[in-house]
Enzyme design. Structure first.
Site, PDB file in Angstrom:
ATOM      1  N   LYS A 170       0.816  -1.215   0.000  1.00  9.52           N
ATOM      2  CA  LYS A 170       0.000   0.000   0.000  1.00  9.52           C
ATOM      3  C   LYS A 170       0.851   1.266   0.000  1.00  9.52           C
ATOM      4  O   LYS A 170       0.478   2.265  -0.613  1.00  9.52           O
ATOM      5  CB  LYS A 170      -0.969  -0.002   1.188  1.00  9.52           C
ATOM      6  CG  LYS A 170      -2.062  -1.041   1.016  1.00  9.52           C
ATOM      7  CD  LYS A 170      -3.261  -0.784   1.891  1.00  9.52           C
ATOM      8  CE  LYS A 170      -4.400  -1.721   1.480  1.00  9.52           C
ATOM      9  NZ  LYS A 170      -5.572  -1.597   2.314  1.00  9.52           N
ATOM     10  N   LYS A 214      -5.661  -9.789  -6.600  1.00 13.46           N
ATOM     11  CA  LYS A 214      -6.931  -9.890  -5.875  1.00 13.46           C
ATOM     12  C   LYS A 214      -7.866  -8.743  -6.276  1.00 13.46           C
ATOM     13  O   LYS A 214      -7.408  -7.652  -6.643  1.00 13.46           O
ATOM     14  CB  LYS A 214      -6.700  -9.905  -4.361  1.00 13.46           C
ATOM     15  CG  LYS A 214      -6.319  -8.582  -3.750  1.00 13.46           C
ATOM     16  CD  LYS A 214      -6.518  -8.593  -2.227  1.00 13.46           C
ATOM     17  CE  LYS A 214      -6.370  -7.172  -1.678  1.00 13.46           C
ATOM     18  NZ  LYS A 214      -6.747  -6.997  -0.302  1.00 13.46           N
ATOM     19  N   LYS A 261     -10.626  -2.853  -3.527  1.00 16.97           N
ATOM     20  CA  LYS A 261     -11.228  -1.513  -3.585  1.00 16.97           C
ATOM     21  C   LYS A 261     -10.255  -0.500  -4.146  1.00 16.97           C
ATOM     22  O   LYS A 261     -10.600   0.339  -4.956  1.00 16.97           O
ATOM     23  CB  LYS A 261     -11.592  -1.051  -2.170  1.00 16.97           C
ATOM     24  CG  LYS A 261     -12.868  -1.609  -1.659  1.00 16.97           C
ATOM     25  CD  LYS A 261     -13.142  -1.096  -0.251  1.00 16.97           C
ATOM     26  CE  LYS A 261     -12.374  -1.870   0.783  1.00 16.97           C
ATOM     27  NZ  LYS A 261     -13.035  -2.059   2.060  1.00 16.97           N
TER      28      LYS A 261
HETATM   29  N1  AQP Z   1     -10.262 -10.224  -3.261  1.00 19.56           N
HETATM   30  C1  AQP Z   1     -10.566 -10.717  -2.074  1.00 19.56           C
HETATM   31  N2  AQP Z   1     -10.789 -12.039  -1.914  1.00 19.56           N
HETATM   32  C2  AQP Z   1     -11.116 -12.554  -0.692  1.00 19.56           C
HETATM   33  N3  AQP Z   1     -11.263 -11.791   0.418  1.00 19.56           N
HETATM   34  C3  AQP Z   1     -11.058 -10.460   0.308  1.00 19.56           C
HETATM   35  N4  AQP Z   1     -11.124  -9.434   1.201  1.00 19.56           N
HETATM   36  C4  AQP Z   1     -10.833  -8.276   0.569  1.00 19.56           C
HETATM   37  N5  AQP Z   1     -10.567  -8.510  -0.730  1.00 19.56           N
HETATM   38  C5  AQP Z   1     -10.695  -9.858  -0.930  1.00 19.56           C
HETATM   39  C6  AQP Z   1     -11.498  -9.596   2.601  1.00 19.56           C
HETATM   40  O1  AQP Z   1     -12.533  -8.672   2.892  1.00 19.56           O
HETATM   41  C7  AQP Z   1     -12.471  -8.350   4.273  1.00 19.56           C
HETATM   42  C8  AQP Z   1     -12.659  -6.883   4.485  1.00 19.56           C
HETATM   43  O2  AQP Z   1     -11.696  -6.152   3.776  1.00 19.56           O
HETATM   44  P1  AQP Z   1     -11.271  -4.723   4.270  1.00 19.56           P
HETATM   45  O3  AQP Z   1     -12.183  -3.723   3.757  1.00 19.56           O
HETATM   46  O4  AQP Z   1     -11.019  -4.714   5.694  1.00 19.56           O
HETATM   47  O5  AQP Z   1      -9.874  -4.655   3.722  1.00 19.56           O
HETATM   48  P2  AQP Z   1      -9.151  -4.712   2.471  1.00 19.56           P
HETATM   49  O6  AQP Z   1      -8.352  -5.973   2.453  1.00 19.56           O
HETATM   50  O7  AQP Z   1      -8.434  -3.454   2.572  1.00 19.56           O
HETATM   51  O8  AQP Z   1     -10.227  -4.725   1.241  1.00 19.56           O
HETATM   52  P3  AQP Z   1      -9.746  -4.403  -0.160  1.00 19.56           P
HETATM   53  O9  AQP Z   1     -10.820  -4.377  -1.157  1.00 19.56           O
HETATM   54  O10 AQP Z   1      -8.607  -5.277  -0.493  1.00 19.56           O
HETATM   55  O11 AQP Z   1      -9.302  -2.916   0.026  1.00 19.56           O
HETATM   56  P4  AQP Z   1      -7.931  -2.290  -0.293  1.00 19.56           P
HETATM   57  O12 AQP Z   1      -7.839  -2.276  -1.771  1.00 19.56           O
HETATM   58  O13 AQP Z   1      -8.055  -0.911   0.308  1.00 19.56           O
HETATM   59  O14 AQP Z   1      -6.895  -3.148   0.334  1.00 19.56           O
HETATM   60  C9  AQP Z   1     -11.133  -8.859   4.792  1.00 19.56           C
HETATM   61  O15 AQP Z   1     -11.371 -10.020   5.568  1.00 19.56           O
HETATM   62  C10 AQP Z   1     -10.383  -9.223   3.554  1.00 19.56           C
HETATM   63  O16 AQP Z   1      -9.528 -10.330   3.763  1.00 19.56           O
END
Ligand code: AQP
Length: 332
Positions: free
Chosen positions: A112, A195, A198
């Protein structure tokens, strides 16, 4: 009853299918057998800059989505992280027990911060996994249902819990990640080597649960596959096709092998069309329920207030134990 705890960041207008299939669906499925704590991680969200009005709105939207997907406030405490001050308070204590080098090894920070340049990333983004450890340990849960990307953070959480327990006195339970192998990593529709995310996915690569269902269907029909013709499950060689099979299977409940059989002799176009139909049938009522819940501000606020009251009760008790064991002077 044993506990489960998990959280999600309110950093988008909608949850996506990675969030749902990787984590949220397990929250719904597990809630009958555990005492449940589910929170909206607004303190985590501000590790990167947020528009205050948008963040507040997204926090409410997140709560509405959790209820719409089947988290029952009667069975599960749904709360906002910042409504439970013990998260930040225990976070500080744990920061003081974490090695700098140990924190540096977290790959999510590396990924990140690389985007903005390490020097520009906030210290909060760096210490994020330690706040996450506090989020978890306060509730002494047995399981933390998350996607694969959170496994390393769970390991840090266990290390910190073990360190605290041996330095002072057994205080924390060592939590286990609850990761569903099949849906642990939902991949980007346009770049199936990464993956679905967001922050990193292009709009065409991510299926948002609150998107107009027609838009989601179109994205699925345009998903990147491969130059072969055969529909079979092979996550390494055929990540795009395998991802579509995974999404279909998780929502429809049809085992992947059975899906593969049913598509024998048929083309990718047929697969995409069927996945799009399954997704549309699923998101349409979900979206309507979310929008309805968003209308009733009082009801949603009440759910969050009840959730925070239940969470505060447990969290404050743990924090008191921690303060006492660390040697902080307790108020007389
Ligand atoms: N692609 C994915 N496949 C499986 N699980 C996923 N999670 C996120 N993306 C995938 C799971 O969703 C939960 C909540 O996510 P979060 O909002 O706390 O965090 P994150 O990992 O930051 O979500 P994103 O979409 O990946 O956001 P960014 O891009 O900001 O990093 C978690 O349990 C996560 O494992």
């Amino acid at each position: 009853r044993p506990r489960i705890l998990s959280g999600i960041q309110p950093t988008a207008d909608s949850f996506h299918f990675g969030n749902y299939l990787g984590a949220l669906r397990q929250w719904v499925n597990l809630q009958d057998d555990y005492e449940n704590f589910f929170f909206i991680a607004d303190l985590h969200a501000i590790t990167v800059e947020q528009d205050p009005k948008v963040l507040r709105e997204r926090t409410r939207r997140s709560a509405a989505q959790l209820v719409a997907m089947g988290i029952d406030p009667a069975k599960s405490a749904i709360f906002v992280q910042s409504h439970v001050p013990a998260h930040a308070q225990l976070g500080w204590v744990l920061q003081c027990m974490t090695g700098f080098g140990e924190a540096r090894r977290m790959t999510q920070f590396k990924d990140k911060s690389a985007k903005q340049g390490e020097g520009a990333a906030s210290v909060g983004l760096f210490t994020y996994p330690i706040l996450m450890a506090a989020d978890i340990l306060l509730y002494r849960p047995q399981y933390v249902p998350v996607g694969e990307d959170q496994r390393q953070h769970l390991e840090l959480t266990r290390d910190l819990a073990g360190r605290f327990n041996s330095r002072y006195k057994k205080t924390f339970r060592l939590p286990e990640p609850y990761i569903m192998k099949e849906t642990a990593k939902i991949v980007d529709l346009q770049d199936p080597t990464r993956k679905m995310s967001k922050s990193a996915s292009s709009p065409a690569g991510i299926v948002e649960m609150l998107d107009d269902p027609k838009v989601s269907a179109k994205k699925i029909r345009s998903a990147v596959t491969d130059s072969e013709m055969e529909i079979r499950f092979d996550a390494a060689e055929k990540p795009g096709v395998s991802n579509l099979l995974t999404i279909h299977s998780a929502i429809s409940g049809t085992p992947v092998e059975q899906l593969v059989e049913s598509f024998a002799g048929r083309g990718y176009g047929d697969l995409k069309k069927e996945v799009a139909d399954v997704v549309v049938d699923f998101v349409t009522p979900f979206r309507n329920r979310t929008l309805e819940l968003m209308e009733d501000r009082t009801h949603l606020d009440q759910i969050l207030a009840d959730g925070a009251a239940r969470a505060n009760e447990v969290a404050e008790r743990t924090l008191r134990d921690v303060y006492e064991r660390v040697g902080l002077a307790l108020p007389g």
